[in-house]
Enzyme design. Structure first.
Site, short mmCIF file in Angstrom:
data_model
loop_
_atom_site.label_atom_id
_atom_site.label_comp_id
_atom_site.label_asym_id
_atom_site.label_seq_id
_atom_site.Cartn_x
_atom_site.Cartn_y
_atom_site.Cartn_z
N ILE A 271 114.95 -31.89 -18.24
CA ILE A 271 114.56 -32.52 -17.29
C ILE A 271 116.20 -32.11 -16.49
O ILE A 271 116.13 -32.47 -15.83
CB ILE A 271 114.61 -33.52 -17.72
CG1 ILE A 271 113.37 -33.68 -19.05
CG2 ILE A 271 114.36 -34.96 -17.06
CD1 ILE A 271 112.25 -33.42 -18.52
N GLU B 290 119.66 -15.20 -32.12
CA GLU B 290 118.68 -14.85 -30.99
C GLU B 290 119.78 -15.57 -30.28
O GLU B 290 119.09 -14.64 -28.86
CB GLU B 290 117.61 -15.23 -31.26
CG GLU B 290 117.22 -16.91 -31.45
CD GLU B 290 116.01 -17.28 -31.78
OE1 GLU B 290 115.80 -16.07 -32.79
OE2 GLU B 290 115.61 -18.29 -31.64
N CYS C 98 88.71 -28.20 -19.04
CA CYS C 98 88.72 -26.56 -19.74
C CYS C 98 87.83 -27.41 -21.82
O CYS C 98 86.29 -27.05 -21.01
CB CYS C 98 89.37 -25.94 -20.18
SG CYS C 98 89.96 -23.67 -20.06
N HIS D 235 91.95 -25.97 -15.06
CA HIS D 235 93.54 -26.95 -15.70
C HIS D 235 93.81 -27.52 -13.83
O HIS D 235 94.98 -27.20 -14.14
CB HIS D 235 94.36 -26.32 -16.42
CG HIS D 235 94.19 -25.89 -17.09
ND1 HIS D 235 93.89 -26.16 -19.01
CD2 HIS D 235 93.28 -24.94 -18.29
CE1 HIS D 235 93.34 -25.74 -20.56
NE2 HIS D 235 93.05 -24.67 -19.68
N GLU E 239 95.51 -30.07 -14.58
CA GLU E 239 96.64 -31.07 -15.13
C GLU E 239 98.52 -30.09 -14.21
O GLU E 239 99.24 -30.61 -14.56
CB GLU E 239 96.28 -31.11 -15.93
CG GLU E 239 96.71 -29.96 -16.89
CD GLU E 239 95.73 -29.56 -17.43
OE1 GLU E 239 94.41 -29.89 -16.48
OE2 GLU E 239 95.57 -28.60 -18.98
N1 GLN Z 1 88.52 -21.71 -25.73
C1 GLN Z 1 87.93 -22.24 -24.38
C2 GLN Z 1 87.64 -20.58 -24.03
O1 GLN Z 1 88.33 -19.63 -24.08
C3 GLN Z 1 88.46 -23.22 -23.55
C4 GLN Z 1 90.06 -22.63 -23.80
C5 GLN Z 1 90.55 -23.92 -22.99
O2 GLN Z 1 90.21 -24.79 -23.00
N2 GLN Z 1 92.01 -23.87 -21.92
O3 GLN Z 1 87.42 -20.55 -22.81
#
Ligand code: GLN
Length: 537
Positions: free
Chosen positions: A22, A153, A385, A511, A513
């Protein structure tokens, strides 16, 4: 020779979780707002080649870039603050460094030589640290070193920084060290000793910090600042207070007040140019802090104990809420605890339900229960997803009557594999970096709810999954009222499902987001919140 790009290295001491990401994002924002082209990269000391194989409980969400890199969640902050996409080059791990060096060794690049941490590993770290700067696209590159100085590390990274500082010279590269100044209640005092120790450790590694950013719960008075400056060998104006704040989006403005950007520019011999242009940022913040409306959203997922697992979704809600001057209260529901018997009680009072991404069988039944409930009760639904895949399974079972419908991820013997592995995935045996990753184009159906939300019909969104809607079932789904309103133009893969007769029922295979930023809240989140607001009345 005049070096074009300037470098800022950000290290952390005393403890982890001080918010280096941040602070880096906030400083970068200020420099960008003054007219500089800035990017941030993160070097992580763990041995995984990338965080894609890490469970979210280990390391929070895995963030995916346009070019398909699975990266640390801090890259999400970089993008959300700067509104500039990052790439594979912005996140490097020890694993990746070693992988390259070992590949070089096998090819014979070091023939005759013993391959060692210094110089071979440190040289590869340095090469990668300079890559983005060498591209000519940036005036300033911030490099965040993950972990805490003093960790075994982290040593090669700190050594690489030491060498680069020497090679580049003090006008071209500086170090900001982030530490903690704890408050001891019993003594009624702020304590500077941990900071002194952590700086001493850096000095022993040959790195002298130029600026100290001190995380604290109480204001640092002049005496404390002087004491830290004296014992840590920095200027008093280079002791920057970073006090706990209501929201991370306050941090750039507070760093501006502390003059962090000015101190940095003067050390790097760069002009202050203009006063930072932060009008839109301030307006956004105003909306976040003084919302006129409110909605309650349920997030159904299985990693709910750790909010970092859904970091980008939470931030996308904040951006979308601000766009409508609305506070979005997100309550987490563990999908394993949702049942036919309790779902009405739990979800009845929510203005919208989001079913989260995820992997594996655990918690699937609860997700299906939640989706059935919101579909039948006209509660706005947004599936991402795995959430989208579950909405397809639920529809297949309860509307189309395919009682055993499933994804082959959970049941590969199902008679109705409505979600199935892509053909191209079936021959893959390596788990790391082999999913459908990164940005893909998607064409939206004209007149669909999603095309109205985006205001266009051609979009690009980021993916991270192995399984897909099975197109064998398209006709049956559409006849029964679940429409495919977004498809990939090259492969015909279904990317979005909608139920047009429902007030808001949208599932996306990608996705969204990951592309929501302060400046560009994501249209699907914005529309979801608007719908939740209207239905709430
Ligand atoms: N497990 C699901 C897939 O591999 C959805 C993956 C996710 O939600 N990013 O297609």
């Amino acid at each position: 020779m005049e070096q074009k790009c300037k470098y800022i290295f950000v290290t952390g001491g005393v403890t982890s979780s001080l918010g280096k990401g941040i602070i880096s994002s906030s400083l970068a924002k200020l420099l960008q707002a003054r007219g500089y082209r800035v990017t941030i990269q993160k070097f992580d000391p763990y041995i995984n080649v990338d965080p894609g194989t890490l469970n979210p409980y280990e390391h929070g969400e895995c963030y995916v870039t346009d070019d398909g890199a699975e990266t640390d969640l801090d890259l999400g902050h970089y993008e959300r603050f700067l509104n500039v996409p990052t790439s594979q080059a912005n996140n490097v791990t020890t694993g990746r460094i070693y992988q390259t060096v070992i590949e070089n060794e096998r090819r014979g690049d070091y023939l005759g030589k013993t391959v060692q941490v210094v110089p071979h590993i440190t040289d590869e770290i340095k090469r990668r640290m300079k890559l983005l700067g060498d591209s000519g696209k940036f005036d300033i590159v911030l490099t965040e070193i993950g972990g805490t100085v003093g960790d075994i590390e982290s040593l090669p990274f700190v050594e690489a920084v030491r060498q680069l500082l020497w090679e580049m010279g003090e006008d071209n590269a500086i170090v900001i060290h982030l530490t903690l100044v704890p408050y001891l209640k019993a003594a009624g005092e702020l304590k500077t000793k941990p900071t002194q120790h952590s700086v001493r450790f850096l000095l022993e590694s040959g790195v002298k910090p130029d600026i100290l950013v001190c995380r604290t719960e109480h204001h640092l008075n002049t005496d404390i600042r002087r004491k830290i400056a004296l014992f840590c060998n920095v200027n008093v104006n280079a002791v920057i207070e970073s006090i706990d704040l209501e929201t991370i989006y306050d941090v750039p403005l507070v760093m501006l007040k502390e003059k962090l950007d000015k101190v940095v520019l003067s050390k790097l011999k760069l002009a202050a140019k203009q006063e930072p242009e932060l009008l839109q940022w301030k307006e956004f913040l105003q909306h976040v802090k003084h919302p006129k409306h409110e909605v309650n959203i349920a997030l159904v997922g299985k990693y709910v104990e750790l909010p970092d697992a859904y970091k980008s979704i939470n931030e996308a809600f904040i951006h979308a809420g601000a766009a409508s001057e609305c506070a979005v209260n997100v309550k987490y529901f563990h999908s394993e605890l949702l049942t036919d018997e309790n779902v009405a009680d739990k979800l009845r009072n929510f203005d919208g339900v989001l079913v989260a991404p995820g992997f594996g069988n655990r918690g699937i039944d609860g997700k299906l229960v939640a989706i059935k409930y919101v579909r039948e009760n006209n509660i706005p639904f947004f599936g991402i997803c795995l959430g989208m895949q579950c909405s397809v399974i639920e529809f297949a079972r309860n509307v189309l009557g395919y009682k055993d419908a499933h994804s082959t991820e959970m049941n590969d013997g199902t008679k109705h594999a409505v979600i199935d592995m892509m053909a191209s995935q079936k021959t893959i045996s390596q788990k790391g970096g082999t999913m459908r990753l990164g940005a893909y184009d998607c064409v939206l159906t004209k007149g669909s709810s999603v095309s109205r939300a985006y205001g266009k019909t051609k979009i690009s969104e980021r993916h991270r999954h192995r399984y897909e809607f099975n197109n064998k079932y398209t006709a049956a789904f559409e006849k029964a009222g679940m429409m495919i309103t977004g498809t990939n133009p090259e492969t015909g893969l279904a990317e979005i499902v909608e139920i047009p007769t429902h007030p808001y029922f949208i599932g996306v295979q990608f996705h969204p987001e990951l592309k929501s930023t302060v400046e560009n809240p994501h249209p699907l989140f914005v529309k979801f919140i608007k719908k939740a607001m209207t239905l709430r009345g």
